[in-house]
Design a protein around this motif. Structure first.
Motif, short mmCIF file in Angstrom:
data_model
loop_
_atom_site.label_atom_id
_atom_site.label_comp_id
_atom_site.label_asym_id
_atom_site.label_seq_id
_atom_site.Cartn_x
_atom_site.Cartn_y
_atom_site.Cartn_z
N GLY A 188 32.65 34.47 39.99
CA GLY A 188 31.50 35.20 40.50
C GLY A 188 31.85 36.60 40.93
N HIS A 189 33.07 36.76 41.42
CA HIS A 189 33.47 38.10 41.86
C HIS A 189 33.50 39.08 40.70
N LEU A 199 30.14 40.28 39.71
CA LEU A 199 29.63 41.37 40.55
C LEU A 199 30.33 42.69 40.22
N THR A 241 28.05 38.04 54.55
CA THR A 241 28.31 37.50 53.22
C THR A 241 29.80 37.27 53.06
N PHE A 242 30.17 36.75 51.92
CA PHE A 242 31.57 36.54 51.58
C PHE A 242 32.20 37.89 51.23
N SER A 255 33.70 39.01 48.85
CA SER A 255 33.48 39.43 47.46
C SER A 255 32.38 40.48 47.30
N VAL A 285 21.95 39.71 49.15
CA VAL A 285 22.57 38.40 48.96
C VAL A 285 21.54 37.31 49.27
N ALA A 327 25.30 33.96 44.25
CA ALA A 327 26.39 32.97 44.25
C ALA A 327 25.97 31.64 44.88
N LYS A 367 31.28 25.51 45.15
CA LYS A 367 29.84 25.80 45.10
C LYS A 367 29.04 24.58 44.65
#
Ligand SMILES: *Cc1c(COP(=O)(O)O)cnc(C)c1O
Length: 369
Positions: free
Chosen positions: A60-61, A64, A83-84, A86, A129, A157, A184
């Motif tokens: 996922g990173h 982005l 958020t995370f 990432s 997000v 995500a 996830k």
């Protein structure tokens, strides 16, 4: 001593099912570089997610990061710090400047009332997000983006399989980035995808994930290596067959949590949003110490003593990370700061036993003084 309960546990298909799925690779020797599993997984995802265009990536990173690169952006990107790592890292690693917008106190997504005042001549995009699977205020974000001609990239995500007003969540904005990480709702071991609107963008992403190679003798962009390999795609194909059932089991766990924790003074549970088909990705609880009678830290410790792993997710806020050397002022996002100091996400996964949910809630409620 009871068994440990971690905050998450990866969904997996039966062993035989996976073995069957990867068997053909021993003949074809096609292990990566957009092979048959990659193509099949991509087609199946398109259908399941209800999107027109999708490309698969290693995680996922990278979805982005390469999405921002493919859009050729410069300047400031408005995002949220709750958020995370990432999300913010993808912005900074592209040489872009994150500008932090505060969040709503009830669903923890971008507070659109504060969005417009953050737009400057340098703003190029909005990166909100859908945190915990809560859907951002899509209508308002897209109205503002149109008015100022900004790109919209959703960090999706947490929203695998969700719909808003019957439409796949990946079909909104210029692009939406999903993560298929092991932790996830849906995983392909590691993996990610970007859903997008524009075909030119699709071509760019396809090249960027393969070093920017345009043809046998032409490299036209400074790309990365972010191709999903065949073993990951095969795991994705297997897990996709069971994802609806897995989400159904998560729903049961979420309902059980609610049956114990709803209406308890000093506890704030996640908002239930209108028009959203949920995936029950996380079960966050905000602890208001005075009203509840115990702090987030006390609850966290007590759960840990009992072998239960809750997570301070998202704490700390990304705009306080030491790697940014106090460049950002956390006082500009007071709601995010408030929530991050009080929130815990409780164990949540498809196989979580309802009796364990009972026990976890018993421990939490027993923390009250
Ligand atoms: C997991 C996650 C990511 C990154 O995805 P990976 O697949 O782990 O690279 C990005 N944003 C958010 C909000 C996430 O939770």
């Amino acid at each position: 001593m009871q068994d440990q309960i971690l905050v998450t546990r990866s969904s997996m298909p039966g062993f035989e099912e996976y073995i069957e799925e990867i068997r053909s690779m021993w003949d074809s020797r096609w292990l990566t570089n957009m092979g048959p599993k990659h193509r099949e997984f991509q087609e199946k995802l398109k259908e399941y997610l209800g999107v027109e265009n999708i490309d698969l990536l290693t995680n996922g990173h990278m979805a982005l990061e390469l999405t921002l690169q493919a859009m050729n952006l410069q300047g400031e990107v408005i995002t949220t710090p709750f958020t995370f790592a990432s999300t913010t890292h993808a912005i900074v690693r592209n040489g872009l400047t994150p500008v932090f917008c505060d969040i709503n106190p009830d669903d923890f997504t971008m507070d659109v009332e504060k969005l417009e005042s953050l737009i400057t001549d340098y703003t190029c995009a909005i990166l909100p997000v859908h945190v915990y699977g809560n859907i951002c205020n899509i209508e308002e974000i897209e109205r503002i983006a149109r008015k100022y001609e900004l790109k919209v990239i959703y960090d999706a995500a947490h929203t695998f399989g969700e719909t808003y007003k019957g439409r796949g969540i990946g079909s909104f904005g210029d692009a939406s980035c999903f993560s298929f990480h092991a932790t996830k709702v849906f995983n392909s071991l590691e993996g990610g995808a970007v859903c997008y609107r524009d075909q030119g963008f699709g071509n760019a992403i396809y090249e960027l994930k393969n070093f920017g190679i345009h043809g046998p003798e032409e490299v036209s962009a400074v790309g990365a290596n972010a191709k999903m390999n065949e073993f990951c795609a095969a795991m994705g194909l297997c897990n996709l067959r069971h994802v609806e059932e897995e989400i159904g089991k998560r729903k049961k766990a979420a309902e059980r949590y609610r049956s114990h924790l709803e209406g308890i003074e000093g506890l704030q549970l996640n908002a239930v949003q209108k028009d959203v088909k949920q995936n029950y990705a996380y079960f966050p609880v905000v602890f208001e110490e005075k009203a509840f009678g115990a702090s987030r830290e006390e609850v966290f410790e007590r759960l840990a003593e009992n072998g239960i792993g809750a997570r301070k997710y998202f704490y700390p806020l990304t705009n306080t990370f030491s790697c940014f050397h106090r460049k950002y002022d956390v006082r500009e996002t007071p709601v995010a700061l408030h929530v991050s100091r009080r929130v815990l996400t409780l164990p949540m996964y498809a196989d979580l036993a309802l009796e364990d949910v009972d026990r976890i809630c018993g421990i939490i409620l027993g923390c009250r003084k």
